[in-house]
Structure formats: structure tokens, C-alpha cells
Design a protein around this motif. Structure first.
Motif, PDB file in Angstrom:
ATOM      1  N   UNK A 232       3.406  -4.984 -14.730  1.00  0.00           N
ATOM      2  CA  UNK A 232       4.512  -5.676 -14.068  1.00  0.00           C
ATOM      3  C   UNK A 232       5.176  -4.788 -13.012  1.00  0.00           C
ATOM      4  N   UNK A 233       5.251  -3.478 -13.281  1.00  0.00           N
ATOM      5  CA  UNK A 233       5.797  -2.571 -12.274  1.00  0.00           C
ATOM      6  C   UNK A 233       4.918  -2.487 -11.048  1.00  0.00           C
ATOM      7  N   UNK A 234       3.608  -2.443 -11.249  1.00  0.00           N
ATOM      8  CA  UNK A 234       2.675  -2.379 -10.118  1.00  0.00           C
ATOM      9  C   UNK A 234       2.746  -3.644  -9.267  1.00  0.00           C
ATOM     10  N   UNK A 235       2.979  -4.782  -9.905  1.00  0.00           N
ATOM     11  CA  UNK A 235       3.117  -6.034  -9.157  1.00  0.00           C
ATOM     12  C   UNK A 235       4.303  -5.941  -8.198  1.00  0.00           C
ATOM     13  N   UNK A 236       5.443  -5.462  -8.695  1.00  0.00           N
ATOM     14  CA  UNK A 236       6.606  -5.333  -7.817  1.00  0.00           C
ATOM     15  C   UNK A 236       6.392  -4.252  -6.759  1.00  0.00           C
ATOM     16  N   UNK A 237       5.714  -3.179  -7.113  1.00  0.00           N
ATOM     17  CA  UNK A 237       5.422  -2.138  -6.123  1.00  0.00           C
ATOM     18  C   UNK A 237       4.651  -2.730  -4.940  1.00  0.00           C
ATOM     19  N   UNK A 238       3.677  -3.595  -5.235  1.00  0.00           N
ATOM     20  CA  UNK A 238       2.864  -4.198  -4.182  1.00  0.00           C
ATOM     21  C   UNK A 238       3.651  -5.189  -3.325  1.00  0.00           C
ATOM     22  N   UNK A 239       4.586  -5.903  -3.933  1.00  0.00           N
ATOM     23  CA  UNK A 239       5.285  -6.985  -3.233  1.00  0.00           C
ATOM     24  C   UNK A 239       6.511  -6.523  -2.466  1.00  0.00           C
ATOM     25  N   UNK A 240       7.042  -5.353  -2.794  1.00  0.00           N
ATOM     26  CA  UNK A 240       8.278  -4.892  -2.165  1.00  0.00           C
ATOM     27  C   UNK A 240       8.008  -3.973  -0.982  1.00  0.00           C
ATOM     28  N   UNK A 241       8.964  -3.918  -0.024  1.00  0.00           N
ATOM     29  CA  UNK A 241      10.214  -4.690   0.031  1.00  0.00           C
ATOM     30  C   UNK A 241       9.965  -6.170   0.292  1.00  0.00           C
ATOM     31  N   UNK A 242      10.958  -6.982  -0.034  1.00  0.00           N
ATOM     32  CA  UNK A 242      10.813  -8.438   0.050  1.00  0.00           C
ATOM     33  C   UNK A 242      10.578  -8.876   1.490  1.00  0.00           C
ATOM     34  N   UNK A 243       9.550  -9.695   1.681  1.00  0.00           N
ATOM     35  CA  UNK A 243       9.182 -10.125   3.029  1.00  0.00           C
ATOM     36  C   UNK A 243      10.232 -10.970   3.715  1.00  0.00           C
ATOM     37  N   UNK A 244      10.963 -11.814   2.943  1.00  0.00           N
ATOM     38  CA  UNK A 244      11.929 -12.720   3.564  1.00  0.00           C
ATOM     39  C   UNK A 244      13.116 -11.984   4.169  1.00  0.00           C
ATOM     40  N   UNK A 245      13.348 -10.729   3.749  1.00  0.00           N
ATOM     41  CA  UNK A 245      14.493  -9.964   4.272  1.00  0.00           C
ATOM     42  C   UNK A 245      14.043  -8.701   4.993  1.00  0.00           C
ATOM     43  N   UNK A 246      12.749  -8.654   5.345  1.00  0.00           N
ATOM     44  CA  UNK A 246      12.246  -7.601   6.228  1.00  0.00           C
ATOM     45  C   UNK A 246      11.575  -8.272   7.424  1.00  0.00           C
ATOM     46  N   UNK A 247      10.329  -8.752   7.247  1.00  0.00           N
ATOM     47  CA  UNK A 247       9.657  -9.439   8.346  1.00  0.00           C
ATOM     48  C   UNK A 247       8.175  -9.130   8.350  1.00  0.00           C
ATOM     49  N   UNK A 248       7.534  -9.372   9.498  1.00  0.00           N
ATOM     50  CA  UNK A 248       6.083  -9.206   9.586  1.00  0.00           C
ATOM     51  C   UNK A 248       5.696  -8.633  10.953  1.00  0.00           C
ATOM     52  N   UNK A 249       4.690  -7.712  10.986  1.00  0.00           N
ATOM     53  CA  UNK A 249       4.080  -7.053   9.832  1.00  0.00           C
ATOM     54  C   UNK A 249       5.099  -6.156   9.138  1.00  0.00           C
ATOM     55  N   UNK A 250       5.011  -6.075   7.833  1.00  0.00           N
ATOM     56  CA  UNK A 250       6.116  -5.528   7.050  1.00  0.00           C
ATOM     57  C   UNK A 250       6.401  -4.052   7.339  1.00  0.00           C
ATOM     58  N   UNK A 251       5.372  -3.211   7.298  1.00  0.00           N
ATOM     59  CA  UNK A 251       5.621  -1.763   7.415  1.00  0.00           C
ATOM     60  C   UNK A 251       6.266  -1.404   8.743  1.00  0.00           C
ATOM     61  N   UNK A 252       5.706  -1.874   9.841  1.00  0.00           N
ATOM     62  CA  UNK A 252       6.267  -1.556  11.155  1.00  0.00           C
ATOM     63  C   UNK A 252       7.647  -2.184  11.320  1.00  0.00           C
ATOM     64  N   UNK A 253       7.821  -3.388  10.790  1.00  0.00           N
ATOM     65  CA  UNK A 253       9.106  -4.069  10.906  1.00  0.00           C
ATOM     66  C   UNK A 253      10.201  -3.304  10.174  1.00  0.00           C
ATOM     67  N   UNK A 254       9.888  -2.735   9.016  1.00  0.00           N
ATOM     68  CA  UNK A 254      10.877  -1.928   8.288  1.00  0.00           C
ATOM     69  C   UNK A 254      11.288  -0.715   9.124  1.00  0.00           C
ATOM     70  N   UNK A 255      10.343  -0.083   9.806  1.00  0.00           N
ATOM     71  CA  UNK A 255      10.679   1.050  10.682  1.00  0.00           C
ATOM     72  C   UNK A 255      11.671   0.628  11.761  1.00  0.00           C
TER      73      UNK A 255
END
Length: 326
Positions: A232-255
Motif C-alpha cells: 500500500x505504501x508503494x502504491x502511494x509512492x507511485x501515485x504521488x504527488x497528486x496529479x490534480x493539484x500538480x499537472x502534466x507532465x508531472x515531474x517537470x510541472x512540479x519543478x
């Protein structure tokens, strides 16, 4: 209360999941730290109420909201960050970015009172730090291993009888929602099979101290493996941070977010959830008030795309500064 690093956090969630030991968890905006505690532990520093569980009682609690004044960042300050975001979008670095800013509030209520008196699908209070009254589910996992996500994208005031029609038919809102559904569908595909969009762009009404709001969500489902509890921890690790409050593509958008916003989100847009030994329910920490240096600060924002208008987005950010106290 012990703050855990990401590795400690997700590892402990896996260990407790293997034991079918119920626990509650709190994860910050960019999944760098969090809290995990056994569900029945005697603690008063985290209070919560979800659709199915609570660790406090409101019987006999009284109070009322008599003062609610807001002081958002000036439009010029907001637009400076917005313009940075648009430059990246125009270069193709991001297709959708959730841009947020802080708003100072003046109210007669404390964080605890705001928590006790508000009505929401999920309520969370971390002592001396924040209160959140969130309408947005992050993921649920059923005892059969069905994982569901409910991204929320699109908000409008409900005072105009045509508001829902215009919200559902606005080209910018449609494009934004398609993007986030695609992102969440891809996220769920990393941890589950047979991912499908069960409901697309359904609306819900939320009561606030200012006006009712209409919000648009979708539901995406997948099927986890039989031993999902032990991961269950690995599932959240893969899904976070939440896409609806970051954006796409996720990694670059977080930067981009971390540079353009100019402040720390902290727990805001993180995740709160409960694993009850057989299933999971979790929420995105939006509609959020924190206390810092004796000031109350409401954090809010919205999704930015190439079609976004700065003034409209600024007004949407302010519209979301509310408390669900009738």
C-alpha cells in the motif's frame, strides 16, 4: 508525533499493510515527508472525519462564523507567477499546471473551531498547524482491490442558473479536464490493470459561507493485484504527488510550480487517508487554512492551460477561499 521521511513513511505503510493493521496517514504536497499512526492510537494532535470514520465527536459543540475577511495577494504579484507559468506552457514544458497562492484571512474562529463547525466530505486538523475541509477524494481501494481516483477540475459559482451549463461547455475547462483524466489514467496504469474511466465530468454542489459552488469531477478505476495490502505504501509512492493539484507532465510541472509560486505549500495539496485493514479512503488536502506566526493563511489556486486568462484565474483562486459553514 513523529515526522517521517518519504522512505520511512512508505516503508511503514507497507509493513502495517502486511499485518492488516489499520492506520491513518498524512503526506505533504510533494511526498517528501509524512505521518503514519495506528488508527486506534490515543492522540489528539490529528483530528479527522471522513465518510466512514472519525476520531472525535461534535455533540454539544456550538459556535458561529461572525467575521470572514480575506486579503489575497495583489493581482500584480499573482500575475508575475502566472506569466512564468505561461512561458513554460508556451514552450511545451507543461500542458496543465496547478498554480496556487496564499490568502491571509481574518476571522473570529480558530483553526479548531473552523474544523469543528465546517461540513465537508473529509475534514482534517493537525494541531497548531492546519485545518482542511476537502471535497476531493484522492484514491479509494475496495476490499476487492478496485482502486478508484476522483480528480476534481472545474469550479464555478452556482448563483447563476446557467453556471453548470457554461462550466461543462467551456473549451478551456474541457481541455483541462481531459488532460488531468489522461494523467490520472496513466498514473493508475502504473499500479493496476484494466484501467477505465467510469464517469466523466460529473458535477457536485458544495455549500459555503459565501455562495454554493459547482465542481466537476471524473472517476477512473483499475484492478490491483491480490497482495496489494502489503504494497500500500508503494502504491502511494507511485501515485504521488497528486496529479490534480500538480499537472502534466508531472515531474517537470512540479519543478515549475516550486519556482513560480514563491512560497512553500507544506501540507497543502498533500494527502490524508485511512487504511482500515481491508480498504483505503484518502483525500487531497485542498480547501486548507494554516496558522503561521499567529496569522491564518488560506491556500488556493487552479489549473492553468494555454487558454487561461490571468484575471479569470485570479478570481477563481479567490472564489475558492471559503469555509463550508452554512
Amino acid at each position: 508525533m513523529k515526522i517521517l521521511t518519504a522512505d520511512q513513511l512508505f516503508g511503514l505503510m507497507n509493513d502495517l499493510g502486511k499485518q492488516a493493521q489499520p492506520f491513518v496517514f498524512l503526506i505533504d504536497a510533494f511526498a517528501t515527508k509524512g505521518i503514519v499512526e495506528k488508527k486506534d492510537s490515543n492522540t489528539n494532535h490529528i483530528l479527522y472525519k471522513t465518510r466512514y470514520y472519525t476520531n472525535f465527536h461534535d455533540e454539544g459543540y456550538t459556535g458561529s462564523l461572525n467575521r470572514w475577511s480575506i486579503f489575497p495577494v495583489p493581482f500584480q504579484s499573482y500575475s508575475d507567477g502566472f506569466n512564468q507559468v505561461m512561458e513554460h506552457i508556451q514552450r511545451g514544458d507543461s500542458f496543465l499546471l496547478n498554480y496556487t497562492q496564499p490568502t491571509f484571512i481574518d476571522t473570529n474562529l480558530t483553526l479548531t473551531q473552523l474544523f469543528r463547525l465546517s461540513h465537508a466530505r473529509y475534514k482534517v486538523h493537525l494541531k497548531d498547524e492546519f485545518t482542511c475541509f476537502s471535497p476531493e477524494t484522492f484514491i479509494t481501494i475496495s476490499k476487492e482491490g478496485i482502486i478508484s481516483s476522483h480528480p476534481m477540475k472545474g469550479t464555478a459559482g452556482a448563483s447563476d442558473i446557467s453556471a453548470e451549463y457554461f462550466l461543462l461547455n467551456d473549451s478551456k475547462e474541457i481541455a483541462e479536464h481531459h488532460t488531468i483524466v489522461d494523467l490520472i489514467r496513466n498514473d493508475l496504469s502504473r499500479v493496476s490493470n484494466d484501467v477505465t474511466v467510469k464517469r466523466f465530468r460529473y458535477t457536485e454542489r458544495i455549500k459555503t459561507n459565501k455562495e454554493d459552488l459547482i465542481q466537476v469531477s471524473s472517476e477512473i478505476n483499475g484492478k490491483l493485484s491480490e497482495n496489494w495490502n502489503s504494497a500500500v505504501g508503494d502504491i502511494f509512492r507511485e501515485l504521488l504527488p497528486a496529479g490534480s493539484v500538480t499537472g502534466a507532465p508531472k515531474r517537470k510541472t512540479v519543478e515549475i510550480i516550486r519556482k513560480a509560486e514563491g512560497y512553500e505549500r507544506g501540507w497543502y495539496t498533500g494527502i490524508f487517508g485511512i487504511y482500515d485493514g481491508i480498504s483505503v479512503d484518502s483525500a487531497v488536502l485542498i480547501r486548507y487554512v494554516e496558522e503561521k506566526n499567529r496569522n491564518l493563511i488560506f491556500k488556493s489556486g487552479g489549473g492553468i492551460t494555454f487558454q487561461s486568462d490571468c484575471m479569470s484565474e485570479y478570481n477563481e483562486m479567490i472564489k475558492k477561499v471559503y469555509v463550508p459553514i452554512a
